[in-house]
Scaffold this active site. Structure first.
Site, PDB file in Angstrom:
ATOM      1  N   ASP A  46      -5.324 -14.696 -16.727  1.00 21.44           N
ATOM      2  CA  ASP A  46      -4.296 -13.652 -16.759  1.00 21.44           C
ATOM      3  C   ASP A  46      -5.006 -12.312 -16.590  1.00 21.44           C
ATOM      4  OD1 ASP A  46      -2.025 -11.981 -17.314  1.00 21.44           O
ATOM      5  OD2 ASP A  46      -1.178 -13.595 -18.539  1.00 21.44           O
ATOM      6  N   SER A  83      -8.036  -7.354   5.345  1.00 26.27           N
ATOM      7  CA  SER A  83      -9.311  -8.066   5.399  1.00 26.27           C
ATOM      8  C   SER A  83      -9.193  -9.471   4.843  1.00 26.27           C
ATOM      9  CB  SER A  83     -10.372  -7.309   4.595  1.00 26.27           C
ATOM     10  OG  SER A  83     -10.400  -5.958   4.967  1.00 26.27           O
ATOM     11  N   SER A 105       2.044   5.179 -16.389  1.00 24.04           N
ATOM     12  CA  SER A 105       2.184   3.794 -15.951  1.00 24.04           C
ATOM     13  C   SER A 105       1.065   3.403 -14.985  1.00 24.04           C
ATOM     14  CB  SER A 105       3.556   3.610 -15.302  1.00 24.04           C
ATOM     15  OG  SER A 105       3.578   2.432 -14.548  1.00 24.04           O
ATOM     16  N   SER A 106       0.789   4.257 -13.991  1.00 31.48           N
ATOM     17  CA  SER A 106      -0.283   3.888 -13.047  1.00 31.48           C
ATOM     18  C   SER A 106      -1.630   3.865 -13.726  1.00 31.48           C
ATOM     19  CB  SER A 106      -0.429   4.846 -11.869  1.00 31.48           C
ATOM     20  OG  SER A 106       0.736   5.385 -11.481  1.00 31.48           O
ATOM     21  N   HIS A 163      -4.888  14.187  -1.868  1.00 24.36           N
ATOM     22  CA  HIS A 163      -5.593  13.469  -0.822  1.00 24.36           C
ATOM     23  C   HIS A 163      -6.063  12.097  -1.291  1.00 24.36           C
ATOM     24  CE1 HIS A 163      -7.357  12.498   2.905  1.00 24.36           C
ATOM     25  NE2 HIS A 163      -8.366  12.045   2.193  1.00 24.36           N
ATOM     26  N   TYR A 177      -5.078   7.723  -0.255  1.00 21.81           N
ATOM     27  CA  TYR A 177      -5.975   6.576  -0.150  1.00 21.81           C
ATOM     28  C   TYR A 177      -5.645   5.499  -1.162  1.00 21.81           C
ATOM     29  CZ  TYR A 177      -8.297   8.543   3.679  1.00 21.81           C
ATOM     30  OH  TYR A 177      -8.519   9.010   4.921  1.00 21.81           O
ATOM     31  N   LYS A 220     -14.386   0.040   9.514  1.00 24.51           N
ATOM     32  CA  LYS A 220     -13.404  -0.971   9.130  1.00 24.51           C
ATOM     33  C   LYS A 220     -12.647  -1.502  10.344  1.00 24.51           C
ATOM     34  CE  LYS A 220     -12.565  -0.048   4.369  1.00 24.51           C
ATOM     35  NZ  LYS A 220     -12.591  -1.453   3.974  1.00 24.51           N
ATOM     36  N   HIS A 223      13.013  11.179  -1.085  1.00 22.24           N
ATOM     37  CA  HIS A 223      12.567  10.066  -0.240  1.00 22.24           C
ATOM     38  C   HIS A 223      11.070   9.848  -0.427  1.00 22.24           C
ATOM     39  CE1 HIS A 223      11.452   7.739   3.290  1.00 22.24           C
ATOM     40  NE2 HIS A 223      10.678   8.732   3.689  1.00 22.24           N
ATOM     41  N   ARG A 280       8.786  20.710   9.935  1.00 23.25           N
ATOM     42  CA  ARG A 280       9.258  19.617   9.087  1.00 23.25           C
ATOM     43  C   ARG A 280      10.224  20.176   8.045  1.00 23.25           C
ATOM     44  NH1 ARG A 280       4.054  18.374   5.168  1.00 23.25           N
ATOM     45  NH2 ARG A 280       5.372  16.695   4.437  1.00 23.25           N
ATOM     46  N   THR A 293     -13.952   4.740   8.232  1.00 18.86           N
ATOM     47  CA  THR A 293     -12.692   4.157   8.698  1.00 18.86           C
ATOM     48  C   THR A 293     -12.929   3.413  10.002  1.00 18.86           C
ATOM     49  OG1 THR A 293     -11.642   6.100   7.741  1.00 18.86           O
ATOM     50  CG2 THR A 293     -10.250   4.654   9.041  1.00 18.86           C
ATOM     51  N   HIS A 350      -8.125  20.236   3.566  1.00 17.65           N
ATOM     52  CA  HIS A 350      -7.633  20.094   4.939  1.00 17.65           C
ATOM     53  C   HIS A 350      -6.101  20.151   4.977  1.00 17.65           C
ATOM     54  CE1 HIS A 350      -7.998  15.464   4.381  1.00 17.65           C
ATOM     55  NE2 HIS A 350      -6.772  15.823   4.092  1.00 17.65           N
ATOM     56  N   HIS A 351      -5.484  20.109   3.808  1.00 18.23           N
ATOM     57  CA  HIS A 351      -4.036  20.328   3.752  1.00 18.23           C
ATOM     58  C   HIS A 351      -3.705  21.807   3.659  1.00 18.23           C
ATOM     59  CE1 HIS A 351      -3.088  16.049   3.179  1.00 18.23           C
ATOM     60  NE2 HIS A 351      -4.257  16.021   2.566  1.00 18.23           N
ATOM     61  N   GLU A 384      -4.742  10.391  -3.439  1.00 12.30           N
ATOM     62  CA  GLU A 384      -3.504   9.625  -3.610  1.00 12.30           C
ATOM     63  C   GLU A 384      -3.111   8.897  -2.320  1.00 12.30           C
ATOM     64  OE1 GLU A 384      -1.483   8.727  -5.972  1.00 12.30           O
ATOM     65  OE2 GLU A 384       0.168   8.019  -4.725  1.00 12.30           O
ATOM     66  N   TRP A 439       7.846  16.964  -1.747  1.00 13.14           N
ATOM     67  CA  TRP A 439       7.224  16.094  -2.748  1.00 13.14           C
ATOM     68  C   TRP A 439       5.972  16.723  -3.329  1.00 13.14           C
ATOM     69  CZ3 TRP A 439       2.528  13.103  -2.780  1.00 13.14           C
ATOM     70  CH2 TRP A 439       1.704  13.316  -1.671  1.00 13.14           C
TER      71      TRP A 439
END
Ligand code: HEM
Ligand SMILES: [Cu+2]
Lengths: 180, 537
Positions: free
Chosen positions: B110, B272, B173-174, B257, B261, B335, B81, B454, B332, B306-307, B259, B146
């Site tokens: 283009d 915005s 690809s990315s 991390h 963002y 924003k 998932h 979890r 943050t 922090h993870h 990622e 994941w």
């Protein structure tokens, strides 16, 4: 597309591909970097390759530390493994021996490596091992059982706040791993 | 000299004809609009594939006990998932928007590298199909989460190398997509479109593209180490050979991390873009938005552990990562303040894109607050690996990234198709989503604080009530997303009538895309537009 734009595009692509390659290398560079940082911070002393030399300490009879022993085998290691005792009361500075028993439960010879871990991590540098089966890979013949002594002492400099030290060993199967 | 001119003309001829006929159009296309459409459709399909997996999870958790699936498959579902949603839905959806909108927003004909653009799309499809194929392999799909932590992930059956190659393909690809975005923004802007005149969506994508280029190779390296540990006797993460599994966590989160963002910065960009149009005011604090985005991107590289507060970091590390993480709340907050200030005293109207955007501002802020709670290292020992963190990141991803993707759909669909969508059904979709997403995720905070871990298929009785509530929310949310599919199809077929070029009142003041006809012609801005000063400067 004008030639000028094409030139500008291939220039930027070249640069960015270079960044990609550098970052791929950076991922691998984190491996030695991690070892260095662990060294500096005194964390996670991994495979202790050799025995500490036997230093004489003055024994501190007034203090008693509980040392706990935990044994485990990694998921696929076909062994039985236990310590002769779960806990021991020790005086800092004095040398003790505790026996571990490990048995190969298969009909083939196996090679296995025990990996030690000490908790709390910050007490690690005060725990001296002068004899341990974990210093080298052990070979077990079919169904062989071994008695393996560990000789250790707790450095009297161990800060007062530590009352319990846990020593844990995990056996990993290395039969199919080629040594280098 | 003449040769050069001739070739130039050639290219012009090429630009003038329309799309190929039939299916071939989609396979060989290098047109940014076609490719954007394919990315968006693919992402929407994957959103439902990943959503189906989520509903399998929530069905199993509806009641305590094991009822529908066995635990191994359950764990495959949580793993797949996440991978499908992150790499198959949210990221490709934003790449699709980038393809469609960036050239139109900066007045370019283009993307800079159209053939590579086609390749990165098909590489994505191949990567996701390979990932999906692992579900049918001996030993099942990856089930260790994941994050693919060793040693657990190394126990995956036959699927492991395929999952890893699929990650490589998704990464390539990315990276190609990101290189394309950067080249387009740097080299293709219309004369007069200075960097500080670019719409924020373009800015946030530029910064996201740099993040991607920096982190995807690191992730590729990490999974390659997993591969060699399993098949070639290396010991990067194998304690028996002198390695350390915690090292993997450092490398993974150095990628992981930033990622997260990657998924939120383009979200900020779209918010915005939309909010000023419906508040009928210029965006408040354009420059500070740009700097805040850059600051968040920079900080995202130095907060990864922090993870990992609970792995046994040295105390100095715990403190450093705690304070560094807290710092992220500042840009943050800037924003959130700017979006609120943009709406302040605006002549607001509440069309569907705006509704989704307002909900984003409110609900994303809640996700940010729980993030701030977890950044407190000693407190995180309680929250870590519980449903609290599940609630945290779903608030930052579903009512934030996904809501904004829905908002983008409603906002630009009239430009893409030339037709207006049905506003009534749009609003119904919004209200169902906004209410059910809270029924779905809010109770997970309580579950986590009460100690529910979890990634478990079964749980203690005391967690039963809130799990049931959460599952009910999940089904309402999941099924109400079908309304979006209905609306998209209905709009393509004509919707409620033809859209004007501007679509939204005074939108042409806010972006170049509203100066071309609706539907946007196959080729736009083959000659650069004149850049009128936009309102945000
Ligand atoms: C104010 C900003 C934020 C702060 C302070 C913050 C903080 C944190 C912390 C401390 C954790 C680790 C919790 C644990 O494992 O115990 C975490 C996990 C996570 N956060 Fe955030 N976060 C923020 C924003 C975001 C955003 C914007 C996203 C995504 C769009 C996000 C996605 C995630 C994800 C996916 C995880 C869980 C990863 C996993 O273990 O599977 N966070 N966050
Ligand atoms: Cu993080």
């Amino acid at each position: 597309m004008s030639q000028d734009l094409e030139r500008k595009n291939s220039k930027i692509v070249t640069k960015l591909v270079l960044v990609v390659l550098v970052m791929f290398g950076f991922g691998y560079a984190l491996v030695p970097l991690y070892d260095v940082l662990c060294d500096i911070t005194g964390q996670n002393i991994k495979l202790q390759a050799a025995a500490d030399s036997e230093t004489e300490f003055t024994v501190d009879e007034s203090r008693e530390i509980t040392v706990e022993f935990i044994t485990a085998i990694n998921e696929k290691t076909p062994m039985e493994f236990r310590a002769e005792t779960r806990t021991m009361k020790v005086h800092p500075g004095k040398y003790y021996t505790v026996n571990f028993y490990a048995k190969n439960i298969t009909n083939n010879p196996i090679k296995a490596q025990a990996i030690p871990s000490i908790s709390p991590g910050l007490a690690e540098e005060f725990f001296k091992k002068i004899q341990c089966f974990c210093f080298e890979t052990q070979t077990f013949q079919a169904k062989e059982e071994k008695k393996m002594p560990v000789r250790f002492a707790v450095n009297p400099k161990l800060p007062e706040r530590y009352k319990i030290i846990t020593l844990s060993y995990t056996f990993f199967d290395r039969t199919n791993i080629t040594e280098n | 000299m003449t040769a050069v001119v001739a070739e130039h003309d050639d290219h012009h001829d090429h630009h003038d004809h329309g799309p190929e006929k039939g299916i071939l159009r989609w396979i060989i296309t290098t047109n940014h609009k076609d490719i954007g459409t394919m990315y968006l459709v693919f992402a929407l399909i994957m959103f439902f594939v990943g959503g189906t997996m989520a509903l399998i999870i929530r069905s199993e958790l509806f009641e305590p006990g094991l009822q529908f699936v066995d635990p191994q498959f359950f764990n495959s579902m949580t793993t797949m998932h996440a991978l499908v949603m992150v790499f198959g839905a949210v990221m490709p959806a934003f790449v699709g928007l980038a393809n469609w909108m960036i050239p139109m927003m900066i007045g370019a004909p283009d993307m800079a590298l159209p053939r590579m653009n086609n390749m990165s799309f098909w590489m994505l499809v191949a990567g996701v199909l390979l990932l999906a194929a692992t579900l049918f392999m001996e030993g099942g799909a990856p089930a260790g989460g994941w994050t693919l932590y060793p040693p657990l992930v190394l126990q995956t059956g036959k699927a492991l190398p395929f999952a890893i190659f699929s990650v490589h393909m998704l990464g390539i690809s990315s990276i190609m997509g990101a290189i394309n975005v950067i080249a387009t923004i740097f080299n293709m802007r219309a004369p007069g479109m200075t960097l500080m005149k670019m719409p924020l969506f373009v800015w946030t994508w530029l910064i996201t593209a740099f993040l991607l280029i920096a982190i995807m190779p690191v992730f590729a390296g990490a999974v390659t180490m997993l591969l060699t540990d399993r098949f070639f006797d290396t010991s990067f993460f194998n304690a028996a050979g002198g390695g350390d599994p915690v090292l993997y966590q450092h490398i993974f989160w150095f990628f992981g991390h930033p990622e997260v963002y990657v998924m939120i910065l383009p979200t900020f960009g779209v918010a915005s873009t939309i909010i000023p149009v419906f508040a009928r005011k210029p965006l408040f604090g354009y420059a500070s938005m740009v700097y805040a985005t850059a600051a968040i991107a920079f900080l995202s590289f130095i907060v990864w552990a922090h993870h990992m507060f609970t792995v046994g970091l040295p105390i100095a590390g715990e403190l450093y990562f705690m304070y560094a993480t807290m710092l992220i709340a500042i840009p943050t907050g800037v924003k959130v303040f700017n979006w609120t200030a943009t709406m302040w005293k605006g002549e607001m109207t509440f069309e569907t894109p705006m509704l989704f955007s307002i909900a984003f501002v409110v609900l994303f802020t809640m996700g940010g607050f729980t993030g701030l709670m977890m950044s407190v290292a000693p407190a995180d020992f309680q929250y870590h690996d519980t449903y609290f963190i599940v609630a945290h990141f779903h608030y930052t991803l579903v009512p934030a990234s996904v809501f904004i993707l829905m908002a983008s759909g409603y906002y630009w669909l009239p430009k893409w198709t030339g037709n207006m969508y049905d506003e009534r059904i749009g609003r119904l979709h919004f209200w169902l989503s906004a209410i059910s997403v809270n029924i779905l995720f809010f109770p997970q905070h309580f579950l986590g604080l009460a100690g529910m871990p979890r990634r478990i298929p079964d749980y203690a009785i005391q967690f039963a009530d809130w799990n049931m509530v959460s599952s009910i929310g999940a089904f309402i949310y999941g099924f109400s997303q079908l309304l979006f599919v209905y609306i998209v199809i209905d709009t393509i077929r004509g919707g409620t009538g033809k859209a004007t070029a501007e679509v939204w009142e005074d939108a042409s003041k806010h972006g170049l895309e509203w100066t071309v006809p609706s539907p946007a012609p196959y080729h736009t801005f083959t000659t650069p537009p004149e850049i009128i000063p936009t309102e945000h400067v």
